[in-house]
Design a protein around this motif. Sequence first.
Motif, PDB file in Angstrom:
ATOM      1  N   SER A  40       0.596  -1.214   0.277  1.00 35.30           N
ATOM      2  CA  SER A  40       0.111   0.057   0.181  1.00 35.30           C
ATOM      3  C   SER A  40       0.822   1.406  -0.110  1.00 35.30           C
ATOM      4  CB  SER A  40      -1.213  -0.040   1.451  1.00 35.30           C
ATOM      5  OG  SER A  40      -1.657  -0.764   1.237  1.00 35.30           O
ATOM      6  N   SER A  46      -3.289   0.352  -3.294  1.00 39.39           N
ATOM      7  CA  SER A  46      -3.137  -1.077  -2.808  1.00 39.39           C
ATOM      8  C   SER A  46      -2.887  -2.111  -4.005  1.00 39.39           C
ATOM      9  CB  SER A  46      -4.028  -1.692  -1.921  1.00 39.39           C
ATOM     10  OG  SER A  46      -3.871  -0.716  -0.415  1.00 39.39           O
ATOM     11  N   SER A  83      -1.748  -1.192   5.265  1.00 41.01           N
ATOM     12  CA  SER A  83      -2.671   0.181   4.587  1.00 41.01           C
ATOM     13  C   SER A  83      -1.764   1.532   4.912  1.00 41.01           C
ATOM     14  CB  SER A  83      -3.067   0.052   5.571  1.00 41.01           C
ATOM     15  OG  SER A  83      -3.263  -0.657   7.360  1.00 41.01           O
TER      16      SER A  83
END
Lengths: 211, 213
Positions: free
Chosen positions: B121, B130, B211
Amino acid sequence: MFKLRNLELLCGAVAATMLAWACDRPESPVSQANKPLFWFGEQCPAAKMTGGGRIDAPFGGPDKNPPASHQYQTFGAHVISDGFASDGSCAVKGSLEWVDHSLRVNGSPLNLHSEQITFVEVLIEDSCKDGALHWGGRLVEKNTGEEYDFEVFDCDNGEPGARNDGFNIALSGPGESQDGYTLDCPSPPSLHPDNICTLTGGNRQFHPTHL
Amino acid sequence: MKRLATTTGGAWGFLVLGLLYSAVIPTAEAWAQTPTASAFGIAVSTPTASSTSPLAVLPTDGSLGSNSAPSVSVAGLAGADNLFAIATGSEGSAESNSTLENVSLLSGLITADGVTALASSALSNGAASSNAEGSLLDNLVVNGASISSDVAPNTQIDLPGVGYVVLNEQIPSGDGVTSSGLTVNMIHVVLLNALTGAQTGEIIVGSASSSVN
């Protein structure tokens, strides 16, 4: 006056030539194999590079190698430098975890783990548009416990990292079994010079705010 | 007297507001971009077994986490050799990967020579994204049938009497502008009660998550 100005120009040209000659570094262990020399910039810059991913070597292209060949490597690595400390040493730290699935040592993939990061410098490479670093230190081959000096060629060429960014490592003693280890990349067409393998997956992220 | 009371009340009001503000508004450090990344080899969750190994988690200082195991075996449920998990990242970037060899699940009902999961990501140029590029299943066999190494994301195959398996499971998150995340589970077995259809457990092999926001 005219002659004096010529003399100044001559001195300037000689100084520039000597400076360029002085900046031309000796060949690294990787470049000794008749591979291109890199140009290096600032020593111990305030710099940061993070991320990890997958490389497919020895075929070396950004495509995934055939199933079950195990001809690939996975890794994670980060280096952070705050520049020179007051005592003149380079305030650099980081870590490297490297798994070469194509090599078996004592029945397991070659697993390298850094113990100490000792240097970092800017790697001047046009194919790494977001930034590139040359860094390294000392690592241990976890399969055997042997230690090696290592250097990393670390390249951020934008997003996504897969098929754009590059990475490679090279080992030299004091350990013996992996002395001279490096990946043989790439297969053409490639974005990068021979010593930088294009990522099949993952990302290298140069952090310009740290520079 | 009234003015004093009003002034005192106002001061208390500001104090309460200040406390509320400090409780609601994050610190400067919390404002900073907070990447997350983790990876693991095998996770088993059933009424009789619960384990995750090896597990790597990105440290809060944004450096590198790694873990490995020469082999993992959960009797009758899952086994694999040479397991490695790595998680890295820093502000605006996160990456994790997990690799395993000689995978065998449910006493050979599912086998694979190798499993590689990658999740990456990044925030760049005002966009968050991502991907799972580089993920791979080597010589995967499910219930006797060979499966392509580049199996399509979220491919579901029924396992009669057992449940079902999701291959190359990809679970995205985020808005794609200020945040993005991805969880990749290369083999996700969901165990079901044959009579009721209720879920009784799950096995995940080769998981990578990342993330940024």
